[in-house]
Design a protein around this motif. Structure first.
Motif, short mmCIF file in Angstrom:
data_model
loop_
_atom_site.label_atom_id
_atom_site.label_comp_id
_atom_site.label_asym_id
_atom_site.label_seq_id
_atom_site.Cartn_x
_atom_site.Cartn_y
_atom_site.Cartn_z
N THR A 293 -5.58 -6.85 -4.62
CA THR A 293 -6.42 -6.56 -3.45
C THR A 293 -6.25 -7.67 -2.43
O THR A 293 -6.24 -8.85 -2.78
CB THR A 293 -7.89 -6.45 -3.88
N ARG B 78 -8.59 6.09 -2.08
CA ARG B 78 -9.40 5.55 -3.17
C ARG B 78 -8.52 5.20 -4.38
O ARG B 78 -8.61 4.11 -4.94
CB ARG B 78 -10.46 6.59 -3.57
N ARG C 6 -6.09 2.20 -3.66
CA ARG C 6 -6.79 0.92 -3.68
C ARG C 6 -7.23 0.53 -5.10
O ARG C 6 -7.18 -0.64 -5.47
CB ARG C 6 -7.99 0.94 -2.73
N ALA C 7 -7.64 1.54 -5.87
CA ALA C 7 -8.05 1.25 -7.24
C ALA C 7 -6.87 0.72 -8.05
O ALA C 7 -7.00 -0.24 -8.83
CB ALA C 7 -8.64 2.50 -7.89
N TYR D 92 0.83 -1.21 0.00
CA TYR D 92 0.00 0.00 0.00
C TYR D 92 0.87 1.26 0.00
O TYR D 92 0.66 2.18 -0.79
CB TYR D 92 -0.92 -0.01 1.22
N GLY E 189 -4.78 -6.60 -9.65
CA GLY E 189 -5.20 -7.86 -9.03
C GLY E 189 -4.53 -8.18 -7.72
O GLY E 189 -4.32 -9.34 -7.40
N ARG F 115 3.66 -6.58 -10.39
CA ARG F 115 2.37 -5.89 -10.38
C ARG F 115 2.39 -4.66 -9.48
O ARG F 115 1.81 -3.63 -9.81
CB ARG F 115 1.27 -6.83 -9.89
N ILE G 70 -4.20 -0.79 -6.88
CA ILE G 70 -3.85 -2.14 -6.39
C ILE G 70 -4.85 -3.16 -6.96
O ILE G 70 -4.47 -4.25 -7.38
CB ILE G 70 -3.83 -2.16 -4.85
N ALA G 71 -6.12 -2.76 -7.01
CA ALA G 71 -7.14 -3.66 -7.56
C ALA G 71 -6.90 -3.89 -9.05
O ALA G 71 -7.06 -5.01 -9.55
CB ALA G 71 -8.53 -3.08 -7.32
N SER G 72 -6.49 -2.84 -9.77
CA SER G 72 -6.35 -2.98 -11.23
C SER G 72 -5.24 -3.95 -11.60
O SER G 72 -5.21 -4.47 -12.72
CB SER G 72 -6.11 -1.62 -11.88
N GLU H 251 -2.35 -5.60 0.49
CA GLU H 251 -1.91 -4.24 0.80
C GLU H 251 -0.85 -4.18 1.89
O GLU H 251 0.04 -3.34 1.87
CB GLU H 251 -3.10 -3.36 1.21
#
Ligand SMILES: Nc1ncnc2c1ncn2[C@@H]1O[C@H](COP(=O)(O)OP(=O)(O)O)[C@@H](O)[C@H]1O
Ligand SMILES: [Mg+2]
Lengths: 257, 341
Positions: free
Chosen positions: B127, B115, B118-119, B96, B125, B144, B121-123, B130
């Motif tokens: 999540t 926001r 996190r977005a 994170y 893959g 990644r 990190i999600a993009s 963190e």
């Protein structure tokens, strides 16, 4: 083979720890003179240590020198180590050799040189002289140890920080410093202990009324042969141990090892 | 989207001390384009990336980004992202914090920072990862994180220096398509450095082939793959049999043979892939020196009067043994005509 190894190991441990054990026991003597084995055990000489005024004063000087000179040596040594490591300056190797030379130059020469050519001509106060002497002595340690941890740190993580918008200084403080923390702590502990145990440089630079603990212990022993010096030595050994343990707990050395 | 000179390198010259690594490079990159910089190790790809990012000062030439000369702009002001081959994650920070680093420097307000981090990190893959430190991640996951850390600050240009070279083959394929998806989604302009021709072909809108600090050829993947302009590019694209052509004669390392087919004007060499050489019939003859079974196909090494030739035929076809003399053909249809040998 295995039993031979065990015997060797035991011998080494005896060699390393033996003097320490002897001193601790001698310091707990109930007798009047320094002797081993002591005639009986008591804490009277340990208590005496805290009553000797010259020990208290010298302890204060040594603490102040140990902490102050080490901090100043780090403040100067960390940037020096960084510059030597990162900027391939022409003659950098020569500078590195000169900066780290006092490690191989006997302290007695450093002490004499500082006294003869700096303190006496400039008429500097004794405390300042000791402080300069110890700082000069400790800078090589700081540079050496910090260089070693910088060497293990990839240059590209700083570049990554810069490309994300950090300034050079920002990258140093946010990326480099946290990653060489264990090296800095190690340099601090080693520097403090070196300064605290230092005799040759201090011998030349001590003056009337201002002296470090080891020097005070030497002169005390010239006139007194009671076990209080042994008791003091044992206390100092415990103090060193405490410094290492506290540093480990507070700063989490092992987290990086 | 079609600004043809979003990034331009103009006569960019880069040197280490006195030795020139990149020599008067000219290159124009469109906005939103994914360019692959392809070339063998040591040809100057990393050096070029470092100069574009501002980590290295050019010895000559200009770098223009979006109409502005950035040649003298310091690296931390360029807003150009670089994904290092080594990932270069901050070892003392969590996933994170690595990703949030650039946002914190930009003093992004706390809610938006969270926001966006996190977005990002999600993009990629990640999540759920963190709180991990980089040491506790696999190579692919570190890759990644490096990607998320670069894209979260929305750089104007993203440079990737052999980003997949430390991953195993399966992961490389997976990351390759993920990279392409991210690039399409974000519409970000990318320069992708690789020495792997398959990677360049699969990913890029345009391929720039570099050789010893210069551009050898530049074009769409199909163009580079099918119509290499030089022997160097041809060999890089798998045309392993290259022969000089002069006065109706093909010349190889061992000798020359007559070659009757009419070639396009200006052709100075012809090159064939192993698959392009027809075995079993034809005007030429070779002796089998070795055969390797590759599954679908068999690859033969032939000793011919041109020198060694590599030919590949379907495994189902007639098989030859070492020492067999085999007739073969060099069909013009499967040859790449080269203007320089
Ligand atoms: N730090 C350096 N000092 C001196 N020469 C270098 C340095 N880095 C790279 N080079 C030289 O520059 C040329 C290009 O290197 P590089 O850009 O790393 O190639 P690539 O990334 O294509 O493998 C090579 O000949 C290499 O030896
Ligand atoms: Mg490279």
């Amino acid at each position: 083979m295995r039993s031979l190894g065990s015997v060797l190991l035991a011998l080494v441990m005896l060699f390393l720890l033996g003097p320490f054990v002897v001193i601790v026991i001698a310091g707990l003597s109930s007798g009047e003179t320094l002797a081993f084995p002591p005639p009986g055990l008591s804490l009277r000489w340990v208590a005496k240590v805290f009553e000797v005024e010259s020990f208290r004063a010298a302890f204060g000087v040594s603490m102040l020198l140990g902490v102050g000179a080490t901090l100043v040596a780090l403040v100067l040594g960390v940037p020096a180590a960084y510059a030597l490591d990162r900027y391939k300056v022409p003659g950098g190797e020569a500078v590195r050799s000169i900066v780290t030379a006092p490690i191989i130059v006997p302290g007695i020469i450093v002490g004499l040189a500082l006294l003869r050519f700096l303190l006496v001509p400039l008429g500097l106060p004794v405390m300042l002289g000791l402080f300069l002497g110890h700082t000069a002595l400790l800078i090589p340690y700081a540079v050496r140890i910090v260089s070693a941890s910088l060497n293990n740190l990839r240059v590209d993580i700083e570049e990554a920080a810069i490309l994300l918008g950090a300034s050079r200084a920002g990258a140093f403080f946010r990326i480099v410093l946290p990653n060489i923390r264990s090296g800095i702590v190690a340099a601090f502990i080693l520097g403090f202990v070196t300064s605290f145990n230092q005799v040759p440089v201090s011998l030349f630079l001590s003056g009337p009324g201002v002296t470090t603990l080891p020097i005070e212990m030497l002169s005390y022993m010239e006139f007194n042969y009671d076990p209080s010096v042994a008791a003091l030595s044992a206390l100092l050994a415990l103090l060193s141990l405490a410094v290492v343990v506290v540093a480990e707990r507070l700063l989490g050395l092992s987290r990086y090892v | 989207m079609s600004d043809p000179r979003f990034l331009s390198l103009e006569a960019l010259t880069l040197a280490y001390g006195g030795s020139v690594a990149v020599d008067k490079l000219d290159l124009a990159v469109r906005r939103g384009e994914l360019i692959a910089l392809l070339g063998p190790s040591g040809c100057g790809k990393t050096t070029t990336m470092r100069a574009i990012a501002g980590l290295m000062e050019p010895a000559g030439g200009r770098i223009v980004l979006d109409g502005r000369d950035i040649t003298r702009v310091p690296a931390n002001k360029r807003e150009i992202g670089l994904v290092f081959q080594s990932y270069a994650l901050f070892p003392h920070m969590s996933v994170y914090d690595n990703v949030a680093f650039g946002l914190r420097l930009r003093r992004v307000e706390a809610g938006e920072l969270d926001r966006r981090a996190r977005a990002a990190i999600a993009s990629v893959g990640l999540t759920g990862f963190e709180a991990r430190v980089p040491k506790a991640l696999s190579g692919g996951q570190q890759q990644r994180v490096a990607l998320a850390r670069s894209i979260v600050v929305e750089p104007r240009l993203l440079l990737l220096d052999e980003p997949l070279s430390n991953l195993d083959a399966r992961l490389r394929l997976e990351m390759r398509s993920e990279l392409r998806r991210l690039q399409r989604e974000l519409g970000i302009t990318m320069i992708y450095v690789t020495h792997d021709q398959a990677e360049a072909l699969a990913l890029a809108d345009r391929i720039v082939v570099m050789r010893a600090g210069r551009i050898e050829q530049m074009g769409a993947p199909e163009e580079i793959y099918e119509r290499p302009a030089s022997g160097f590019v041809a060999r890089f694209m798998g045309f392993e049999n290259t022969f000089g052509l002069e006065g109706g004669r093909l010349t190889g390392s061992a000798g020359a043979v007559a070659y009757a087919s009419a070639v396009p004007a200006g052709t100075r060499a012809l090159a064939w892939r192993p698959q392009g050489i027809a075995l079993g019939q034809g005007a030429y003859q070779g002796r089998v020196l070795g055969a390797s079974y590759l599954g679908q196909t068999v690859e033969y090494l032939l000793d011919t009067s041109l020198g060694p030739i590599k030919a590949e035929t379907p495994a189902a076809q007639t098989r030859y043994a070492n020492g067999d003399t085999v007739p073969f053909d060099l069909p013009l249809a499967t040859a790449a005509p080269l203007a320089q040998p």
